[in-house]
Every structure is written in C-alpha cells, then in structure tokens.
Design an enzyme around this catalytic site. Sequence first.
Site, short mmCIF file in Angstrom:
data_model
loop_
_atom_site.label_atom_id
_atom_site.label_comp_id
_atom_site.label_asym_id
_atom_site.label_seq_id
_atom_site.Cartn_x
_atom_site.Cartn_y
_atom_site.Cartn_z
N HIS A 16 14.59 -22.04 15.05
CA HIS A 16 14.48 -20.58 15.12
C HIS A 16 13.03 -20.12 15.32
O HIS A 16 12.80 -18.98 15.70
CB HIS A 16 15.05 -19.97 13.83
CG HIS A 16 15.91 -18.77 14.03
ND1 HIS A 16 16.52 -18.43 15.22
CD2 HIS A 16 16.28 -17.81 13.14
CE1 HIS A 16 17.21 -17.32 15.05
NE2 HIS A 16 17.08 -16.91 13.81
N ASN A 69 19.67 -12.01 16.50
CA ASN A 69 19.33 -10.86 15.66
C ASN A 69 17.91 -10.34 15.86
O ASN A 69 17.67 -9.14 15.75
CB ASN A 69 19.58 -11.18 14.19
CG ASN A 69 21.06 -11.28 13.89
OD1 ASN A 69 21.88 -10.60 14.50
ND2 ASN A 69 21.42 -12.13 12.95
#
EC number: 3.1.1.29
Length: 186
Positions: free
Chosen positions: A19, A112
Amino acid sequence: MKLIAGLGNPGKKYERTRHNVGFMVVDELSFRHQTPWKKSKFNGMTSEIIVGGEKMILVKPLTFMNASGECIRPLMDYYNIPIEDVVIVYDDLDLPVGKIRLRQKGSAGGHNGMKSIIQHVKTQEFNRIRVGVSRPLKGEVIHYVLGDFPKAEQPDIIAAIQKSADAIEDFAQTPFIEVMNKYNQK
C-alpha cells in the site's frame, strides 16, 4: 511547478508494504536529487526537487491513506498548482507486480486514497501513475496490501519504482500525454 503525491500510510509499520508503493516512488525521487523531507503545515511531508529547471513538490500525506485528499487539496491551493500539474502515484491491485500504468483520468477503482482525492479536488480528471501490486490469490485484500513484498517480487517492484520516478522526471519537461504514451508501451 508540479505537485507529485505518493500515497501510503505513515509510520515504520507500513514502510515497505504494498500500500506504500506511492511513498516509495517519491522517496526514490528525493533520494536521486538528495533533497530532505520536511513536515508541511498541510499534514504531510514535502521535498522539493528541480528537474530541467522545473520545480516539483513531492508529498507524502500523513493523513493515512483514506484521507489523502485532506493533504493534497490544501497544497494545491497554497502553491496555486492547477490540477493538470498534479500526479498521484499509488498501488493498484489490478496490475501485475512491477507493471505501471499512467492515466489522465478515471475512477477511484475501489482505492480509498483515490476516493478521498477525487472528493477533495472535485474531479476524476487528473494525472496518475498506478503501480501494480497484484491481487492476493486468497485471503482478505486489506491484509495483503498491508503486507510487505516477498523477496521474489522485490526486483519487479524496484524496477517499477524506478520506472515511475523516470516518468515523473520526464513530466517536468514533457506533456503528461506524451509521457503516458511512452511509458504505457514499455
């Protein structure tokens, strides 16, 4: 002036995770140009590089991934940087590890951090570099993206980080559409 935002999560615990590949790309640029990171008043870390006479502000939001837009928008406003001079670099589950894909617009695709940026800049039409981290064969996506790259994937991800940094340096002097055409064919 350009704004280059690498997305990730702050803290040692997340440093080498899938990430955080966006952070890794802007870290590579800062390393290449030997520029320090400084805490910004906009809840991020910034570093300034000059490429071919063009100033590029590198940013790592400290808001955690899901609130990245809270850092990006105020920086754009403060430096008066138009959306076409912004590049967001982030991890993409739908690309194989080590593959990069440049785009000028698009949806958040379930990411997100990108959802937050789209919400804050009020458009989907901005430059982005998606860095492939692949999908897990099984198990939850959240555990996968918050996991480190295994040794076997490290050469591919290092190459993707360097290629992404090369593309950003090219963007200093070349329209993003041309950079996109060059790097999407490799």
